[in-house]
Design a protein around this motif. Structure first.
Motif, mmCIF file in Angstrom:
data_model
loop_
_atom_site.group_PDB
_atom_site.id
_atom_site.type_symbol
_atom_site.label_atom_id
_atom_site.label_comp_id
_atom_site.label_asym_id
_atom_site.label_seq_id
_atom_site.Cartn_x
_atom_site.Cartn_y
_atom_site.Cartn_z
ATOM 1 N N SER A 1 0.811 -1.212 0.000
ATOM 2 C CA SER A 1 0.000 0.000 0.000
ATOM 3 C C SER A 1 0.846 1.265 0.000
ATOM 4 O O SER A 1 0.431 2.303 -0.502
ATOM 5 N N ASN A 2 2.060 1.173 0.579
ATOM 6 C CA ASN A 2 2.920 2.356 0.670
ATOM 7 C C ASN A 2 3.999 2.366 -0.392
ATOM 8 O O ASN A 2 4.997 3.062 -0.264
ATOM 9 N N ALA A 3 3.816 1.595 -1.466
ATOM 10 C CA ALA A 3 4.826 1.524 -2.514
ATOM 11 C C ALA A 3 5.028 2.888 -3.161
ATOM 12 O O ALA A 3 4.069 3.618 -3.419
ATOM 13 N N ALA A 4 6.290 3.228 -3.435
ATOM 14 C CA ALA A 4 6.611 4.502 -4.061
ATOM 15 C C ALA A 4 6.390 4.419 -5.557
ATOM 16 O O ALA A 4 6.453 3.339 -6.159
ATOM 17 N N MET A 5 6.120 5.564 -6.192
ATOM 18 C CA MET A 5 5.960 5.593 -7.634
ATOM 19 C C MET A 5 7.265 5.236 -8.328
ATOM 20 O O MET A 5 7.283 4.640 -9.390
ATOM 21 N N ILE A 6 8.398 5.620 -7.691
ATOM 22 C CA ILE A 6 9.696 5.311 -8.275
ATOM 23 C C ILE A 6 10.067 3.891 -7.901
ATOM 24 O O ILE A 6 10.254 3.575 -6.723
ATOM 25 N N ALA A 7 10.152 3.012 -8.865
ATOM 26 C CA ALA A 7 10.475 1.614 -8.604
ATOM 27 C C ALA A 7 11.836 1.512 -7.932
ATOM 28 O O ALA A 7 12.783 2.209 -8.280
ATOM 29 N N GLY A 8 11.930 0.614 -6.967
ATOM 30 C CA GLY A 8 13.209 0.377 -6.310
ATOM 31 C C GLY A 8 13.425 1.159 -5.050
ATOM 32 O O GLY A 8 14.363 0.885 -4.301
ATOM 33 N N THR B 1 -5.759 -7.248 1.660
ATOM 34 C CA THR B 1 -6.799 -6.233 1.462
ATOM 35 C C THR B 1 -6.240 -4.825 1.336
ATOM 36 O O THR B 1 -6.842 -3.967 0.681
ATOM 37 N N ASN B 2 -5.097 -4.567 1.968
ATOM 38 C CA ASN B 2 -4.521 -3.222 1.924
ATOM 39 C C ASN B 2 -3.487 -3.043 0.823
ATOM 40 O O ASN B 2 -2.885 -1.974 0.701
ATOM 41 N N TYR B 3 -3.250 -4.095 0.061
ATOM 42 C CA TYR B 3 -2.267 -3.996 -1.014
ATOM 43 C C TYR B 3 -2.798 -3.110 -2.140
ATOM 44 O O TYR B 3 -4.015 -3.006 -2.351
ATOM 45 N N ARG B 4 -1.888 -2.485 -2.847
ATOM 46 C CA ARG B 4 -2.275 -1.689 -4.009
ATOM 47 C C ARG B 4 -2.294 -2.604 -5.227
ATOM 48 O O ARG B 4 -1.268 -3.199 -5.581
ATOM 49 N N VAL B 5 -3.450 -2.724 -5.840
ATOM 50 C CA VAL B 5 -3.608 -3.602 -6.998
ATOM 51 C C VAL B 5 -4.205 -2.783 -8.133
ATOM 52 O O VAL B 5 -5.246 -2.152 -7.973
ATOM 53 N N GLN B 6 -3.537 -2.782 -9.272
ATOM 54 C CA GLN B 6 -4.044 -2.012 -10.396
ATOM 55 C C GLN B 6 -3.562 -2.628 -11.701
ATOM 56 O O GLN B 6 -2.630 -3.439 -11.727
ATOM 57 N N THR B 7 -4.210 -2.235 -12.774
ATOM 58 C CA THR B 7 -3.786 -2.735 -14.076
ATOM 59 C C THR B 7 -2.494 -2.031 -14.474
ATOM 60 O O THR B 7 -2.201 -0.923 -14.015
#
Length: 229
Positions: free
Chosen positions: A45-52, A203-209
Motif C-alpha cells: 500500500s505504501n509503494a513509491a511511484m519510483i520503482a526500487g 486487502t490493503n495492497y495496491r492492486v491495479q492494471t
C-alpha cells in the motif's frame, strides 16, 4: 548587454536540456514497464511511484498463492532496487521462469541464468562503456556477476539478476518488491483485482492494471520532475 544575452541563452539551453533528459527517462521507463508483459500489478500500500525505492516487503511466496487465483495464468515476483553505484539505474531481481512467461525475452546472444551469479543485460547496456559480451564479468552490489545473455531492450530493467541473489545482497531474502500478474483475458483484470483485495492479508495492497500504473508516470508524480518542468 552581450554578457546578459549570453547568460540568458545558456540558462535557457540548460533548462531545455534538463527537461529533455527527464522526459526521456520518463518515456523510457514507461516503455520498459509496458514491455514486461503483465496485465495486473500487486504492490504494498505504501509503494513509491519510483520503482526500487520502497524496498522488498512482500513475501515472494505470495506469488504462488496469486498464481492459483481464477483467471491468473502467471504470477512473477520481482525485486526492484534503486542503484547508484556506477550510474542511476533500477536493478531487477527476477524469477526467470515466471518473468519470462509474462512476455518472453528475445535473446540476441547467450541465454537464461545458469548460476546464481549470472546477469542478463539488454542491448543498450551491452553497448555502454567499454561494451559487454556474453561471458564478461561485472560488479553489482560489490558482487561479481557473469553476463549470460544479451536481450532486446524494453523488458523492465537493463540488468536483471536472479531474485534470490539480489535478495541476499540487499538483505531481503525470500521477499519481493512487486508481483506481476498475467491474466487469461484482459477483460478479467477487474475480477482478478477484486479477488486479491478480498483475500485476507492482501486487502490493503495496491492492486491495479499495468495500463493504470503507466498512466500515472507523469512529471507531477515524480519528485524533482515538476521542478524541472
Amino acid at each position: 548587454s552581450l554578457i546578459s544575452i549570453t547568460a540568458v541563452a545558456i540558462e535557457v539551453v540548460m533548462i531545455l536540456s534538463i527537461v529533455a533528459i527527464f522526459m526521456g527517462m520518463l518515456d523510457s521507463q514507461k516503455e520498459r514497464t509496458n514491455g514486461i508483459g503483465a496485465d495486473v500489478v500487486v504492490m504494498p500500500s505504501n509503494a513509491a511511484m519510483i520503482a526500487g525505492v520502497g524496498g522488498a516487503p512482500i513475501p515472494a511466496a505470495t506469488a504462488g498463492f496469486l498464481a492459483g487465483l481464477p483467471h491468473v495464468t502467471v504470477a512473477a515476483p520481482v525485486i526492484t532496487d534503486f542503484n547508484m553505484s556506477s550510474a542511476v539505474e533500477i536493478l531487477y531481481g527476477i524469477d526467470y521462469k515466471s518473468y519470462n512467461a509474462l512476455r518472453p525475452f528475445i535473446f540476441l546472444s547467450g541465454g537464461p541464468f545458469k548460476t546464481p551469479d549470472d546477469v542478463i543485460i539488454d542491448d543498450i547496456y551491452a553497448r555502454s562503456g567499454k561494451g559487454y559480451r556474453v561471458g564478461d564479468t561485472m560488479s553489482i552490489k560489490n558482487h561479481t556477476f557473469r553476463v549470460c545473455g544479451i536481450v532486446e531492450n524494453g523488458k523492465g530493467g537493463r540488468r536483471l539478476v536472479p531474485i534470490d541473489t539480489l535478495g541476499s545482497l540487499i538483505g531481503s531474502e525470500g521477499k519481493a518488491s512487486v508481483i506481476y500478474l498475467k491474466s487469461d483475458n484482459p477483460a478479467n483484470n477487474n475480477l482478478i483485482m477484486e479477488e486479491v483485495h478480498s483475500t485476507k492479508g492482501l486487502t490493503n495492497y495496491r492492486v491495479q492494471t499495468m495500463e493504470d500504473l503507466i498512466s500515472q508516470y507523469t512529471p507531477s508524480r515524480f519528485p524533482g520532475f515538476d521542478i524541472a518542468l
